[in-house]
Write an enzyme that holds these catalytic residues in place. Structure first.
Site, PDB file in Angstrom:
ATOM      1  N   LYS A  74       0.817  -1.219   0.000  1.00  0.00           N
ATOM      2  CA  LYS A  74       0.000   0.000   0.000  1.00  0.00           C
ATOM      3  C   LYS A  74       0.843   1.258   0.000  1.00  0.00           C
ATOM      4  CE  LYS A  74      -4.439  -1.549   1.657  1.00  0.00           C
ATOM      5  NZ  LYS A  74      -5.510  -1.438   2.632  1.00  0.00           N
ATOM      6  N   LYS A 126      -5.230  -9.629  -6.484  1.00  0.00           N
ATOM      7  CA  LYS A 126      -6.549  -9.862  -5.872  1.00  0.00           C
ATOM      8  C   LYS A 126      -7.546  -8.797  -6.337  1.00  0.00           C
ATOM      9  CE  LYS A 126      -6.158  -7.211  -1.704  1.00  0.00           C
ATOM     10  NZ  LYS A 126      -6.445  -6.858  -0.402  1.00  0.00           N
ATOM     11  N   LYS A 181     -10.861  -2.832  -4.245  1.00  0.00           N
ATOM     12  CA  LYS A 181     -11.552  -1.569  -4.479  1.00  0.00           C
ATOM     13  C   LYS A 181     -10.615  -0.562  -5.128  1.00  0.00           C
ATOM     14  CE  LYS A 181     -13.594  -2.327   0.011  1.00  0.00           C
ATOM     15  NZ  LYS A 181     -13.832  -1.930   1.382  1.00  0.00           N
TER      16      LYS A 181
HETATM   17  P1  TYM Z   1     -11.026  -4.930   3.784  1.00  0.00           P
HETATM   18  O1  TYM Z   1     -11.964  -3.825   4.059  1.00  0.00           O
HETATM   19  O2  TYM Z   1      -9.931  -4.708   2.798  1.00  0.00           O
HETATM   20  O3  TYM Z   1     -11.821  -6.218   3.314  1.00  0.00           O
HETATM   21  C1  TYM Z   1     -12.923  -6.722   4.033  1.00  0.00           C
HETATM   22  C2  TYM Z   1     -12.910  -8.241   4.015  1.00  0.00           C
HETATM   23  O4  TYM Z   1     -12.974  -8.709   2.665  1.00  0.00           O
HETATM   24  C3  TYM Z   1     -11.902  -9.622   2.419  1.00  0.00           C
HETATM   25  N1  TYM Z   1     -11.464  -9.456   1.013  1.00  0.00           N
HETATM   26  C4  TYM Z   1     -11.340 -10.477   0.148  1.00  0.00           C
HETATM   27  N2  TYM Z   1     -11.573 -11.794   0.267  1.00  0.00           N
HETATM   28  C5  TYM Z   1     -11.360 -12.566  -0.825  1.00  0.00           C
HETATM   29  N3  TYM Z   1     -10.932 -12.078  -2.015  1.00  0.00           N
HETATM   30  C6  TYM Z   1     -10.693 -10.753  -2.184  1.00  0.00           C
HETATM   31  N4  TYM Z   1     -10.279 -10.288  -3.360  1.00  0.00           N
HETATM   32  C7  TYM Z   1     -10.895  -9.890  -1.062  1.00  0.00           C
HETATM   33  N5  TYM Z   1     -10.760  -8.548  -0.883  1.00  0.00           N
HETATM   34  C8  TYM Z   1     -11.103  -8.311   0.401  1.00  0.00           C
HETATM   35  C9  TYM Z   1     -10.805  -9.191   3.392  1.00  0.00           C
HETATM   36  O5  TYM Z   1      -9.890 -10.237   3.636  1.00  0.00           O
HETATM   37  C10 TYM Z   1     -11.618  -8.823   4.613  1.00  0.00           C
HETATM   38  O6  TYM Z   1     -11.916  -9.964   5.376  1.00  0.00           O
HETATM   39  N6  TYM Z   1      -7.863  -4.835   7.683  1.00  0.00           N
HETATM   40  C11 TYM Z   1      -9.153  -5.297   7.250  1.00  0.00           C
HETATM   41  C12 TYM Z   1     -10.314  -4.773   8.095  1.00  0.00           C
HETATM   42  C13 TYM Z   1     -10.160  -4.986   9.579  1.00  0.00           C
HETATM   43  C14 TYM Z   1     -10.336  -6.222  10.264  1.00  0.00           C
HETATM   44  C15 TYM Z   1     -10.147  -5.903  11.637  1.00  0.00           C
HETATM   45  C16 TYM Z   1     -10.630  -7.524   9.847  1.00  0.00           C
HETATM   46  C17 TYM Z   1      -9.886  -4.036  10.509  1.00  0.00           C
HETATM   47  N7  TYM Z   1      -9.872  -4.581  11.739  1.00  0.00           N
HETATM   48  C18 TYM Z   1     -10.235  -6.885  12.621  1.00  0.00           C
HETATM   49  C19 TYM Z   1     -10.713  -8.505  10.842  1.00  0.00           C
HETATM   50  C20 TYM Z   1     -10.514  -8.181  12.206  1.00  0.00           C
HETATM   51  C21 TYM Z   1      -9.405  -4.824   5.811  1.00  0.00           C
HETATM   52  O7  TYM Z   1      -8.816  -3.873   5.373  1.00  0.00           O
HETATM   53  O8  TYM Z   1     -10.406  -5.472   5.171  1.00  0.00           O
END
Ligand code: TYM
Length: 334
Positions: A114, A198, A201
């Site tokens: 990132k 992957k 967004k």
């Molecule tokens: P974020 O907002 O990027 O994504 C949310 C969830 O979607 C999953 N995800 C995917 N799974 C499969 N294929 C993909 N291409 C894909 N893109 C996204 C992510 O793995 C996630 O589960 N850091 C985290 C948010 C967070 C969090 C937490 C998660 C903050 N605190 C505590 C668990 C526990 C994030 O940026 O997710």
């Protein structure tokens, strides 16, 4: 006494939820709410580690709540709230900043991705992002964390932090070590334009992803244009695995249709990818467009979404404050 099972997960409010979020995380969130106590958080403090326009952020928080509900989360069963509304997240994150080691954070691959080539210009928040994530989970003493594969390393860090805290303060088992729950087949949905990246967004081309709000027409066009392969569909997994774009499409098809990969290949081997694409687009339209329509409908009543957040915040804050009281005492804060 056994440890109480508790699920926690978070989603960033940074715009369109997509098929990766849906298959990798949201669908799992929904099935878990039937079995365990669940807390699902819209992580707005994580979102601002990269600049967000304030009005867009506000809207995106509500849209993420709408996405949760439209995917099947029930605010009566699960606690749904936004991170910044429970101050304990930031407080515990500070304490954990003092537990985590710089060397541990230096290994985080997501920061490297990132921050890009000019790391000096990345925000400090982006660097310590995984500590806030550990705080999210540990604040509730969560035992299970449903996420996609991209979050695995962050989850391992959360476990290391929990372990070090328990050891440093001589409070064995105070924080449970959170278990990641990563779906097998769809842990990493890939970009429709490049099967080695992957679905996300942040990729520039909207053709790289299926957004939950896409219309049937958009889904059809995107799947039609998706990269696949010039050869026909192979009859075995080994050959399919050499073709990441084709594997991704077949994986998505297999997951949504609930037909095993082997059976999909039995049915489709020797056919052209246009055959798969037609069937996949149909399936996606029937699975995704009702969710998108529901999101749009829910967004028409913002006060309903705000009410979900308000109720969720009250419930989350009670658990958070109770745990924080003990954490402050353990650390020696008066
Ligand atoms: P974020 O907002 O990027 O994504 C949310 C969830 O979607 C999953 N995800 C995917 N799974 C499969 N294929 C993909 N291409 C894909 N893109 C996204 C992510 O793995 C996630 O589960 N850091 C985290 C948010 C967070 C969090 C937490 C998660 C903050 N605190 C505590 C668990 C526990 C994030 O940026 O997710």
């Amino acid at each position: 006494m056994g440890i109480k099972k508790l699920v926690f997960s978070g989603v960033q409010p940074t715009g369109n939820l997509h098929l990766g979020n849906y298959l990798g995380a949201l669908k799992n969130f929904v099935s878990l709410q039937k079995e365990m106590e669940c807390i699902y958080c819209v992580v707005d403090l994580h979102a601002i580690t990269v600049f967000q326009k304030p009005n867009e952020l506000r809207n995106n928080v509500l849209e993420t709540v709408a996405g949760f509900q439209a995917s099947g989360l029930d605010p009566e069963k699960s606690i749904i709230f936004n991170q910044s509304s429970v101050p304990g997240h930031a407080e515990l994150a500070w304490i954990l900043n003092c537990i985590a080691r710089i060397g541990w954070l230096n290994r985080m691959t997501q920061f490297k991705d990132k921050a890009g080539s000019d790391k000096e210009k990345a925000s400090v928040g982006l660097y310590i992002y995984p500590n806030l994530m550990a705080a999210d989970i540990l604040l509730y003493k969560a035992t299970h964390v449903p996420v996609g594969a991209d979050q695995k390393q962050h989850l391992e860090l959360s476990r290391d932090i929990a372990q070090k805290f328990n050891k440093d303060f001589n409070c064995k088992n105070f924080f449970p070590l959170p278990e990641p729950l990563i779906p097998k087949k769809v842990s990493r949905i890939m970009s429709l334009r490049d099967g080695t990246k992957k679905m996300s967004k942040s990729e520039d081309s909207d053709y790289s992803r299926i957004n939950l709000k896409d219309s049937a027409d958009e889904i059809n066009k995107k799947i039609k244009k998706a990269k696949s392969d010039s050869e026909e569909i192979p009859d075995n997994l080994k050959n399919l695995e050499k073709k990441p774009e084709a594997l991704n499409l077949i994986n998505i098809y297999s997951e949504i249709s609930k037909i095993s990969l082997e059976n999909v290949l039995n049915e489709m081997s020797g056919k052209e990818y246009s055959y798969l694409k037609t069937k996949l687009a149909e399936l996606l339209v029937s699975e995704i467009t009702p969710v998108g329509k529901e999101i749009k409908k829910l967004l028409g009543d913002k006060s309903h979404l705000e009410q979900i957040l308000k109720k969720g915040k009250e419930k989350a804050n009670i658990i958070a404050e109770e745990n924080l009281k003990n954490i402050r005492e353990i650390v020696g804060l008066i």
